[in-house]
Design a protein around this motif. Structure first.
Motif, PDB file in Angstrom:
ATOM      1  N   ILE A 119       0.864  -1.175   0.000  1.00 52.31           N
ATOM      2  CA  ILE A 119       0.000   0.000   0.000  1.00 52.31           C
ATOM      3  C   ILE A 119       0.902   1.228   0.000  1.00 52.31           C
ATOM      4  N   VAL A 120       0.759   2.050  -1.038  1.00 54.37           N
ATOM      5  CA  VAL A 120       1.572   3.249  -1.193  1.00 54.37           C
ATOM      6  C   VAL A 120       0.628   4.436  -1.347  1.00 54.37           C
ATOM      7  N   PHE A 121       0.801   5.418  -0.495  1.00 58.51           N
ATOM      8  CA  PHE A 121      -0.055   6.597  -0.488  1.00 58.51           C
ATOM      9  C   PHE A 121      -1.539   6.209  -0.440  1.00 58.51           C
ATOM     10  N   GLY A 122      -1.848   5.150   0.314  1.00 58.35           N
ATOM     11  CA  GLY A 122      -3.227   4.719   0.508  1.00 58.35           C
ATOM     12  C   GLY A 122      -3.812   3.880  -0.613  1.00 58.35           C
ATOM     13  N   LYS A 123      -3.029   3.534  -1.621  1.00 55.79           N
ATOM     14  CA  LYS A 123      -3.523   2.741  -2.749  1.00 55.79           C
ATOM     15  C   LYS A 123      -2.808   1.402  -2.802  1.00 55.79           C
ATOM     16  N   LYS A 124      -3.553   0.355  -3.168  1.00 54.38           N
ATOM     17  CA  LYS A 124      -2.955  -0.976  -3.313  1.00 54.38           C
ATOM     18  C   LYS A 124      -2.185  -1.043  -4.626  1.00 54.38           C
ATOM     19  N   VAL A 125      -0.928  -1.454  -4.521  1.00 60.76           N
ATOM     20  CA  VAL A 125      -0.050  -1.569  -5.684  1.00 60.76           C
ATOM     21  C   VAL A 125       0.737  -2.865  -5.555  1.00 60.76           C
ATOM     22  N   LYS A 126       0.979  -3.528  -6.666  1.00 52.52           N
ATOM     23  CA  LYS A 126       1.779  -4.748  -6.655  1.00 52.52           C
ATOM     24  C   LYS A 126       3.249  -4.385  -6.867  1.00 52.52           C
ATOM     25  N   LEU A 127       4.088  -5.090  -6.139  1.00 51.07           N
ATOM     26  CA  LEU A 127       5.531  -4.942  -6.278  1.00 51.07           C
ATOM     27  C   LEU A 127       6.062  -6.272  -6.789  1.00 51.07           C
ATOM     28  N   PHE A 128       6.731  -6.241  -7.929  1.00 47.94           N
ATOM     29  CA  PHE A 128       7.361  -7.432  -8.491  1.00 47.94           C
ATOM     30  C   PHE A 128       8.810  -7.382  -8.025  1.00 47.94           C
ATOM     31  N   ALA A 129       9.186  -8.270  -7.087  1.00 52.60           N
ATOM     32  CA  ALA A 129      10.502  -8.181  -6.460  1.00 52.60           C
ATOM     33  C   ALA A 129      11.151  -9.555  -6.359  1.00 52.60           C
ATOM     34  N   CYS A 130      12.471  -9.546  -6.219  1.00 51.38           N
ATOM     35  CA  CYS A 130      13.246 -10.772  -6.059  1.00 51.38           C
ATOM     36  C   CYS A 130      12.972 -11.377  -4.687  1.00 51.38           C
ATOM     37  N   SER A 131      12.995 -12.695  -4.631  1.00 50.86           N
ATOM     38  CA  SER A 131      12.782 -13.392  -3.357  1.00 50.86           C
ATOM     39  C   SER A 131      13.933 -13.141  -2.386  1.00 50.86           C
ATOM     40  N   ASN A 132      15.069 -12.664  -2.866  1.00 54.20           N
ATOM     41  CA  ASN A 132      16.210 -12.339  -2.006  1.00 54.20           C
ATOM     42  C   ASN A 132      16.199 -10.886  -1.534  1.00 54.20           C
ATOM     43  N   ALA A 133      15.129 -10.164  -1.830  1.00 51.21           N
ATOM     44  CA  ALA A 133      15.009  -8.763  -1.417  1.00 51.21           C
ATOM     45  C   ALA A 133      13.870  -8.628  -0.419  1.00 51.21           C
ATOM     46  N   SER A 134      14.165  -7.993   0.701  1.00 53.58           N
ATOM     47  CA  SER A 134      13.144  -7.711   1.704  1.00 53.58           C
ATOM     48  C   SER A 134      12.963  -6.203   1.789  1.00 53.58           C
ATOM     49  N   TRP A 135      11.730  -5.762   1.720  1.00 52.94           N
ATOM     50  CA  TRP A 135      11.425  -4.343   1.711  1.00 52.94           C
ATOM     51  C   TRP A 135      10.631  -3.988   2.961  1.00 52.94           C
ATOM     52  N   TYR A 136      10.926  -2.839   3.554  1.00 55.34           N
ATOM     53  CA  TYR A 136      10.170  -2.372   4.718  1.00 55.34           C
ATOM     54  C   TYR A 136       9.853  -0.892   4.550  1.00 55.34           C
ATOM     55  N   SER A 137       8.859  -0.453   5.294  1.00 55.79           N
ATOM     56  CA  SER A 137       8.469   0.948   5.251  1.00 55.79           C
ATOM     57  C   SER A 137       8.134   1.415   6.654  1.00 55.79           C
ATOM     58  N   GLU A 138       8.665   2.568   7.015  1.00 59.54           N
ATOM     59  CA  GLU A 138       8.357   3.139   8.318  1.00 59.54           C
ATOM     60  C   GLU A 138       7.064   3.938   8.293  1.00 59.54           C
ATOM     61  N   ASP A 139       6.788   4.583   7.166  1.00 59.44           N
ATOM     62  CA  ASP A 139       5.605   5.425   7.084  1.00 59.44           C
ATOM     63  C   ASP A 139       4.525   4.904   6.140  1.00 59.44           C
ATOM     64  N   GLY A 140       4.771   3.775   5.469  1.00 59.82           N
ATOM     65  CA  GLY A 140       3.796   3.206   4.548  1.00 59.82           C
ATOM     66  C   GLY A 140       3.845   3.804   3.150  1.00 59.82           C
ATOM     67  N   ASP A 141       4.734   4.742   2.918  1.00 61.46           N
ATOM     68  CA  ASP A 141       4.825   5.369   1.598  1.00 61.46           C
ATOM     69  C   ASP A 141       6.156   5.106   0.902  1.00 61.46           C
ATOM     70  N   MET A 142       7.248   5.177   1.640  1.00 59.14           N
ATOM     71  CA  MET A 142       8.573   4.953   1.075  1.00 59.14           C
ATOM     72  C   MET A 142       9.085   3.580   1.525  1.00 59.14           C
ATOM     73  N   TYR A 143       9.494   2.761   0.566  1.00 61.52           N
ATOM     74  CA  TYR A 143       9.996   1.425   0.886  1.00 61.52           C
ATOM     75  C   TYR A 143      11.503   1.379   0.676  1.00 61.52           C
ATOM     76  N   GLU A 144      12.191   0.728   1.625  1.00 64.89           N
ATOM     77  CA  GLU A 144      13.643   0.599   1.558  1.00 64.89           C
ATOM     78  C   GLU A 144      14.026  -0.862   1.761  1.00 64.89           C
ATOM     79  N   LEU A 145      15.204  -1.226   1.263  1.00 64.24           N
ATOM     80  CA  LEU A 145      15.721  -2.587   1.444  1.00 64.24           C
ATOM     81  C   LEU A 145      16.167  -2.790   2.887  1.00 64.24           C
ATOM     82  N   THR A 146      15.967  -3.999   3.401  1.00 61.03           N
ATOM     83  CA  THR A 146      16.517  -4.330   4.707  1.00 61.03           C
ATOM     84  C   THR A 146      17.995  -4.640   4.527  1.00 61.03           C
ATOM     85  N   GLN A 147      18.757  -4.641   5.614  1.00 60.12           N
ATOM     86  CA  GLN A 147      20.200  -4.871   5.516  1.00 60.12           C
ATOM     87  C   GLN A 147      20.545  -6.310   5.163  1.00 60.12           C
ATOM     88  N   ASP A 148      19.641  -7.259   5.421  1.00 63.77           N
ATOM     89  CA  ASP A 148      19.936  -8.653   5.114  1.00 63.77           C
ATOM     90  C   ASP A 148      19.553  -9.041   3.679  1.00 63.77           C
TER      91      ASP A 148
END
Length: 114
Positions: free
Chosen positions: A20-49
């Motif tokens: 969910i980005v800016f209140g809208k449902k959106v699909k993210l096509f991502a690698c299984s080796n990538a983990s994404w997190y968001s503190e505010d629900g709008d900006m997503y960043e990679l985790t360190q692992d």
């Protein structure tokens, strides 16, 4: 759902994730080796692992009237380029035109503007 093999790492698979980005449902096509997190629900960043950073947002070309489908992503992963129909609303008129899209390490996809 797995759409194909990751083009950037050896053992990753491209999977579909609902975000969910800016209140809208959106699909993210991502690698299984990538983990994404968001503190505010709008900006997503990679985790360190995370060991891979491959991602394509479904609405990456939304400003041009194009939302990626599962079929589009599969074709892009297989061929590394994809012909898409884009929309321009210049001077109050709708103009459709075709361009090629390619994989881009930093942004996910890039339009080849000639």
């Amino acid at each position: 759902m797995i759409l194909g093999k990751c083009p950037y790492c050896e053992d990753g698979q491209i999977e579909v994730r609902d975000k969910i980005v800016f209140g809208k449902k959106v699909k993210l096509f991502a690698c299984s080796n990538a983990s994404w997190y968001s503190e505010d629900g709008d900006m997503y960043e990679l985790t360190q692992d995370s060991t891979c950073s491959f991602k394509i947002w479904q609405n990456a070309l939304g400003r041009y009237g194009k939302w990626f489908t599962y079929k589009d992503i599969r074709e892009l992963l297989e061929n590394e380029t994809l012909e898409v129909e884009l929309l321009s609303k210049k001077y109050g008129k709708k103009i459709y035109y075709k361009k090629f899209v390619t994989l881009d390490f930093e942004y996910g996809v890039s339009v080849l503007w000639d």
